[in-house]
Design a protein around this motif. Structure first.
Motif: not given
Lengths: 545, 129
Positions: A136, A110-111, A61, B120, B19, B14-15
């Motif tokens: 993503x 992991x992106x 990650x 995003x 996601x 975003x993360x």
């Protein structure tokens, strides 16, 4: 460890501060084994130090919401904002650190690549082993396909040809070095103990990767009388020496445009050493008794397990030839005992090759018929767990104790000895079952620890010292394989007889000649036959130790 | 001039939210089993981030980040995100009652995807300058 077909499933280390990725992978891609999650670089280090080469792939990650003390790259004077930024790119920091310690370990970040800050990754070698997600967030099928693609490519690379490389970084580097050397003009020098695979490497790596279209010619110099050595390698014209009744082409000419492998280089006669130097310096050979120089284009590979520098010091090997054999092109193949983490895949690899041989295929077919099993694949399984029955799958089960016995053996004969023991273990395990009433799980043939231990300590029987008064000879147990040709059986028996005699007479060829020929002066003939049988004094001495 | 906390907050948005809010739903692929989809949506919305410290839902994550991103309030993408989060809040309430039907799940999935897309887009627009 389990095998799918002939290849083990992947060992995947998940590096993530959350549990979700590993939970999802375990549920949706259960064919692989998952470690972790390692929530910080320290946990990654612990896991990789413990498992070493056992990890096939890392899922890493990017963002790690962990305390500052667990952050790689954190310093005491960092502000809160700097620490937060470090958390955001912690995966990148870990990747950089991984690359320094394990440069060729495959890592899936992991992106998606586009979501990474520009310049976050250094270019070059590191990227060769780094993958990104297509998006993503991915679905299980896409990630599975990506993992399988990476593992498949890696194994294809490793399983290329009959040489077992395994997963160790050191051996993969060594293989790459050989592939580079194969393309160059310099001679390649292979060092390593007996049975470590030097001739396989010469043929299946150096020659195969040299791009040369000529033949691969191998000469074991220990089997050629010194007085015939030069003629054998460089050729001779009629009458060049006693018994030379016709012009003769040497090994160098035979290998023109290809590769010449000279095994046991330390046995090269003085004349032949001088002529070899001519080849290395001028690229020409001169047949014995001839004046004409002939150009030869040969990729030369030499092998020895002797200390050539000591022979130079003793005057038994030319120093100028020794200097020509460039240390930069020397590759040392490791002893099997030094490859300990590779036992399980090595066993799978070795048995996959053995099971392709007709005599073992025949035995497997006989067993299937007797046990009323339908045709299908043979799977090698190690460890304590007996897999569930699957139609057509015949399982060769090596329990933990059997594996331990293999792992604890010193393997003085290295890969050659390992292949023989593994093959015989399967042979005997199957043979033991044929004719017996089928058990509860006829689809599982267990290679029992006792069988493995017996094979490891069987060698070739005791020396023939017990005289049989009635027949005037000796009794000794002899090991032969079912379905071998009578010729091969005869050679096997002769070889074992020679070994037993060698042991019984302390390696004295004169005394062996006395027994074999009734003439102790025939030691040279006995030694020649000894060599022709593929026996090597050094091997026997190592085994005796 | 950009508030220095905004890029960090956008990264986190975003993360941690964008996601994670669609992770399990996406994981199931294009034709999931309805029960599995409901379960995945519940996990994505109610336990968006999971660690030994515990689980945090999407609404709490968003509300936690909102103050740092107040300067984006006039942005079209932000409005889109805010609207989608409104839908998410409604679906979360239904999920928490254990009363989500197929329509609620479909609405929740659409909203979660809209949140992911808006996060995003905001990140692309502001975090990279």
């Amino acid at each position: 460890m389990r095998s799918t077909g002939n290849m083990p499933v992947g060992e995947i280390l998940v590096v993530d501060d959350e549990d979700r990725t590993i939970d999802l992978c375990r549920r949706a891609i259960p064919e692989h084994r998952y470690r972790g999650p390692a929530r910080s670089w320290r946990e990654v280090e612990r896991e990789l130090d413990r498992r070493g080469d056992g990890v096939d792939l890392v899922l890493l990650d990017v963002v790690f919401d962990v305390p500052a003390t667990d952050l790689l790259g954190a310093t005491e004077d960092m502000s809160k904002g700097e620490l937060e930024a470090l958390r955001r790119r912690q995966g990148i920091e870990i990747l950089g650190w991984l690359r320094r310690r394990w440069p060729e370990l495959p890592v899936v970040l992991m992106t998606s690549r586009e979501e990474l800050p520009l310049g976050a990754l250094s270019s070059g070698a590191a990227e060769e082993y780094t993958w990104f997600l297509d998006d993503d967030v991915v679905d299980a099928q896409s990630l599975r396909a990506q993992i399988d693609g990476i593992l498949g490519a890696r194994r294809g690379e490793e399983a290329d040809g009959p040489v077992y490389w395994g997963r160790s970084l050191a051996l993969r580097r060594l293989r790459r070095k050989l592939e580079v050397l194969a393309r160059g003009r310099l001679p390649v020098v292979l060092l390593g103990p007996t049975g470590s695979g030097k001739s396989l490497v010469a043929r299946h790596v150096v020659h195969a990767r040299s791009g040369r279209e000529g033949r691969f010619v191998a000469v074991d110099l220990s089997t050629i009388p010194k007085e015939l050595c030069a003629a054998h390698l460089f050729g001779a014209v009629k009458g060049a020496y006693t018994g030379s009744v016709a012009d003769r082409t040497g090994a160098f000419e035979a290998a023109h445009g290809g590769t010449l492998f000279l095994d046991e280089l330390g046995n090269l006669s003085a004349d032949a050493q001088k002529m070899l130097l001519q080849v290395l310096q001028e690229g020409t050979i001169t047949r014995l008794g001839d004046m004409k120089e002939r150009p030869v284009d040969v990729k030369l590979v030499v092998a020895t397990n002797e200390d050539l520098s000591a022979k130079v010091a003793d005057g038994a090997f030319r120093s100028d030839l020794y200097m020509r054999l460039n240390p930069a092109t020397t590759v040392t193949l490791p002893a099997l005992a030094d490859r300990a983490p590779d036992w399980e895949p090595l066993l799978t690899f070795t048995l996959a090759q053995a099971l392709a041989r007709p005599y073992l295929q025949g035995l497997v077919a006989d067993y299937r018929e007797a046990a009323k099993l339908s045709p299908g694949k043979v799977e090698v399984v190690t460890g304590a767990t007996v897999p569930a029955h699957r139609d057509g799958v015949l399982v060769l089960l090596f329990p933990e104790q059997s594996m331990r016995a293999l792992g604890q053996h010193r393997w003085p004969g290295n890969l050659r000895e390992f292949a023989m023991v593994a093959e015989n273990a399967v042979l005997f395990a199957l043979a033991e079952q044929v004719g017996l009433p089928p058990g509860e799980r006829p689809d599982v043939v267990q290679v029992r620890p006792k069988l493995v231990r017996d094979l490891l300590h069987s060698d070739v029987g005791p020396p023939p010292t017990g005289e049989d008064g009635d027949e005037g000879g000796w009794r000794m147990p002899v090991f032969v394989r079912a379905h071998d040709t009578l010729n091969k059986v005869a050679v096997d028996c002769e070889r074992q007889y020679f070994v037993a005699l060698w042991k019984a007479h302390g390696g004295d060829f004169s005394r062996m000649a006395e027994v074999l020929l009734g003439d102790s002066a025939g030691a040279r003939k006995v030694q020649l036959r000894f060599n022709q049988l593929g026996l090597k004094v050094r091997d026997l001495k190592e085994r005796a130790r | 001039m950009t508030d220095p906390t905004v890029p960090d907050a956008l990264d986190r948005l975003r993360h941690d939210l964008g996601k994670a809010i669609v992770r399990q739903v996406t994981w199931l692929g294009s034709d999931p089993d309805p029960d599995e989809l409901r379960e995945a949506l519940a996990a994505d919305l109610l336990a968006t981030r999971r660690s030994p410290a515990g689980a945090v839902g999407a609404v709490a994550l968003f509300d936690g980040l909102r103050p740092a991103l107040i300067s984006l309030a006039g942005d079209e993408e932000w409005r889109r995100l805010d609207d989608a989060m409104g839908e998410v809040r409604a679906v979360v309430r239904v999920l928490e009652r254990g009363a989500a039907n197929g329509d609620d799940v479909a609405r929740g999935v659409r909203a979660a995807r809209a949140v992911a897309e808006a996060c995003r887009a905001l990140h692309r627009k502001h975090a990279r300058g």
